[in-house]
Design a protein around this motif. Structure first.
Motif, short mmCIF file in Angstrom:
data_model
loop_
_atom_site.label_atom_id
_atom_site.label_comp_id
_atom_site.label_asym_id
_atom_site.label_seq_id
_atom_site.Cartn_x
_atom_site.Cartn_y
_atom_site.Cartn_z
N ARG A 8 0.95 -1.12 0.28
CA ARG A 8 0.13 0.05 0.06
C ARG A 8 0.84 1.22 -0.23
N MET A 9 0.73 1.96 -0.98
CA MET A 9 1.49 3.19 -1.07
C MET A 9 0.63 4.34 -0.73
N ALA A 10 1.12 5.36 -0.08
CA ALA A 10 0.36 6.60 -0.06
C ALA A 10 1.10 7.68 -0.41
N MET A 11 0.36 8.80 -1.09
CA MET A 11 0.93 9.88 -1.80
C MET A 11 0.36 11.07 -1.07
N ALA A 12 0.92 11.77 0.07
CA ALA A 12 0.25 13.02 0.96
C ALA A 12 0.70 14.04 -0.14
N VAL A 13 0.08 14.52 -1.10
CA VAL A 13 0.35 15.57 -2.06
C VAL A 13 -0.50 16.43 -2.49
N ILE B 138 2.95 18.02 -10.29
CA ILE B 138 3.56 17.08 -10.60
C ILE B 138 3.62 15.59 -9.76
N THR B 139 3.69 16.07 -8.28
CA THR B 139 3.34 14.87 -7.46
C THR B 139 2.12 14.10 -7.57
N ARG B 140 1.14 15.07 -7.97
CA ARG B 140 -0.18 14.27 -7.97
C ARG B 140 -0.30 13.43 -9.21
N ALA C 115 -3.99 8.77 -3.18
CA ALA C 115 -3.36 10.12 -2.83
C ALA C 115 -4.18 10.62 -1.64
N PHE C 116 -3.54 11.59 -0.84
CA PHE C 116 -4.16 12.17 0.28
C PHE C 116 -3.80 13.68 0.05
N GLN D 48 -3.33 2.68 6.35
CA GLN D 48 -2.17 1.87 7.05
C GLN D 48 -0.93 1.50 5.89
N PRO D 49 -0.39 2.71 5.52
CA PRO D 49 0.46 2.44 4.24
C PRO D 49 1.66 1.72 4.52
N HIS D 50 2.20 1.01 3.51
CA HIS D 50 3.48 0.58 3.75
C HIS D 50 4.70 1.60 3.34
N TYR D 51 4.29 2.54 2.29
CA TYR D 51 4.96 3.47 1.96
C TYR D 51 4.28 4.65 1.86
N LEU D 52 5.07 5.64 2.26
CA LEU D 52 4.46 7.14 2.35
C LEU D 52 5.09 7.95 1.65
#
Ligand code: ZN
Length: 469
Positions: free
Chosen positions: A161-166, A173-175, A193-194, A211-215
């Protein structure tokens, strides 16, 4: 989305860094550079004008004129390859919020940025290059984790689970990176995306559920999340955290590590103009991705600086993008090439980067409690605003913000001011600050730069950090 380009590029990036010698890596760069220049000369007006007289098989890059964001915007339609949308089309497309995550004409990724100059820029990447740049970026971020023992822990049943807080609202670009969701969902990962502009409580609740593995996020935003985790409201346990788009202070990094003790932290140096310029390896060193771009650290006059000397700015050449070839494009970051071997063995030079550093504001709510407000959500409020050319946001005195803007020729100044006030008031209302902040907007002819260097401090505070925060 070009799955083959994504995977092929990821595999290539991993293979080269594990197996290639320095000479082999330089040969890849030279070959890709020559192909880029040939393409630019044949397919763009700007390339024909600037490269027409050069022998492109053995090119001396320093003989090619540099280009700034301002010049690129002015000559946008000459900078893109034939058949690529015009600036007018790109502006119309990026102004439409419902188009975020979509490709223009099903072929082009369009991004806007304010970057290091306070000036909004527009960039177009063809979807093949976009996939290749992202594949290489993911490979270089997760470099030593992409081995069977790590990968096999996950499956389509138990996804990574990857989470991008962007910033999710604009063509940031990050979005846009997180638009890989449909592709990844077919495999062993999910990506969500958060929004960093949402109230923090809402984001914290969603992260707790996910509960992301990757943030991934901006360092200033992650530092704030780290504080929320240390206070107990956020309860996640990521095993990998990647940081990008801003410099990382030692304090921020230490706070993030303390809050997420099981996470490996990796920094990325990238820009809208070229996503993966450098990535950190497990030894904490930042390696320039010389197979994906050319980085030339130069002094104020554009002359190369020697190894070990911090540059005034850096010229980047994106080796993959064909829609809008960026050749010797000026970024206002200071880059130092370090002459030190890294135990990881990658034949990619180690660099140090000092980029634009913006401040987190500490603002008091109506009960006098201080909250941290990282810079990026504010920066988002300035995007895609017709008539606005440059801006600066200053925390002048406690809870008193001052916006300075430069508007373009023929801009409706009253409308720019009104729109900014409305966007900021909405943001304040959603983030504990309704009726708590004094906000002035003034229109100025130019923005002042710092005495040293060309860096514009875009979001900065003149107010000391409160002791309680
Ligand atoms: Zn290394």
């Amino acid at each position: 989305m070009s799955l083959m380009a994504f995977l092929g590029s990821a595999a290539g990036a991993l293979y080269r860094e594990r197996r290639y010698s320095e000479a082999q890596m330089q040969a890849v760069q030279a070959r890709r550079l020559s192909a880029l220049l040939q393409h630019a000369r044949a397919h763009t007006a700007l390339g024909e004008e600037r490269l027409g007289h050069l022998d492109l098989d053995a090119v001396d890059l320093t003989r090619v004129p540099t280009i700034t964001k301002q010049l690129l915007t002015e000559r946008f339609d000459h900078s893109v390859a034939h058949g690529v949308p015009s600036l007018a089309e790109v502006m119309a497309f990026t102004a439409a919020r419902d188009q975020v995550g979509h490709q223009l004409k099903d072929e082009f990724i369009c991004a806007t940025t304010s970057g290091t100059t306070g000036r909004v820029g527009y960039f177009v990447t063809d979807k093949r290059a976009w996939a290749a740049l992202n594949g290489a970026l993911f490979a270089r971020i997760l470099r030593h984790r992409l081995i069977p023992r790590e990968v096999l822990r996950f499956s389509p049943m138990r996804r990574y689970r990857m989470a991008m807080a962007v910033a999710t609202g604009g063509h940031f670009i990050t979005r846009l990176v997180s638009t890989f969701q449909p592709l990844l969902a077919r495999g062993m990962m999910t990506m969500e995306a958060f929004s960093i502009t949402e109230p923090i409580e809402a984001t914290v609740e969603k992260l707790n559920r996910y509960q992301p593995h990757y943030l991934h996020s901006y360092p200033t935003y992650l530092e704030m999340l780290a504080r929320v985790q240390l206070e107990g409201a956020l309860q996640i346990d990521p095993e990998f955290i990647s940081l990008g788009s801003e410099p990382v202070s030692a304090l921020a990094r230490a706070t993030i590590q303390r809050a997420f003790p099981n996470a490996e932290i990796s920094e990325t140096y990238g820009a809208t103009e070229c996503l993966p310029m450098a990535n950190q390896c497990r030894h904490g060193r930042l390696h320039a991705n010389t197979d994906l771009c050319v980085l030339e650290p130069v002094d104020a006059d554009g002359q190369p600086v020697p190894v070990g000397v911090p540059s005034e700015k850096v010229l980047v050449t994106n080796l993959l993008n064909r829609a809008q070839p960026l050749i010797r494009y000026e970024l206002m970051d200071s880059v130092t090439v370090l002459d030190e071997p890294c135990p990881c063995g990658a034949a990619l030079p180690v660099i140090r980067v000092e980029g634009r550093s913006d401040d987190t504001f500490f603002l008091a709510d109506h009960e006098g409690r201080f909250h941290a407000y990282p810079p990026v959500p504010f920066e988002v409020l300035f995007l895609d605003l017709r008539g606005l050319e440059q801006y600066q946001l200053v925390h002048e005195a406690q809870n008193h913000l001052h916006i300075r803007v430069v508007t373009g020729p023929g801009a409706d100044v009253a409308a720019v001011k009104a729109e900014l006030l409305q966007r900021f008031r909405r943001y304040f209302a959603q983030n504990h600050l309704a009726e708590c902040v004094r906000l002035d907007v003034s229109v100025v002819p130019t923005l002042e730069r710092e005495a040293t260097g060309h860096k514009l401090r875009q979001v900065f505070s003149k107010v000391p950090r409160p002791v309680a925060a």
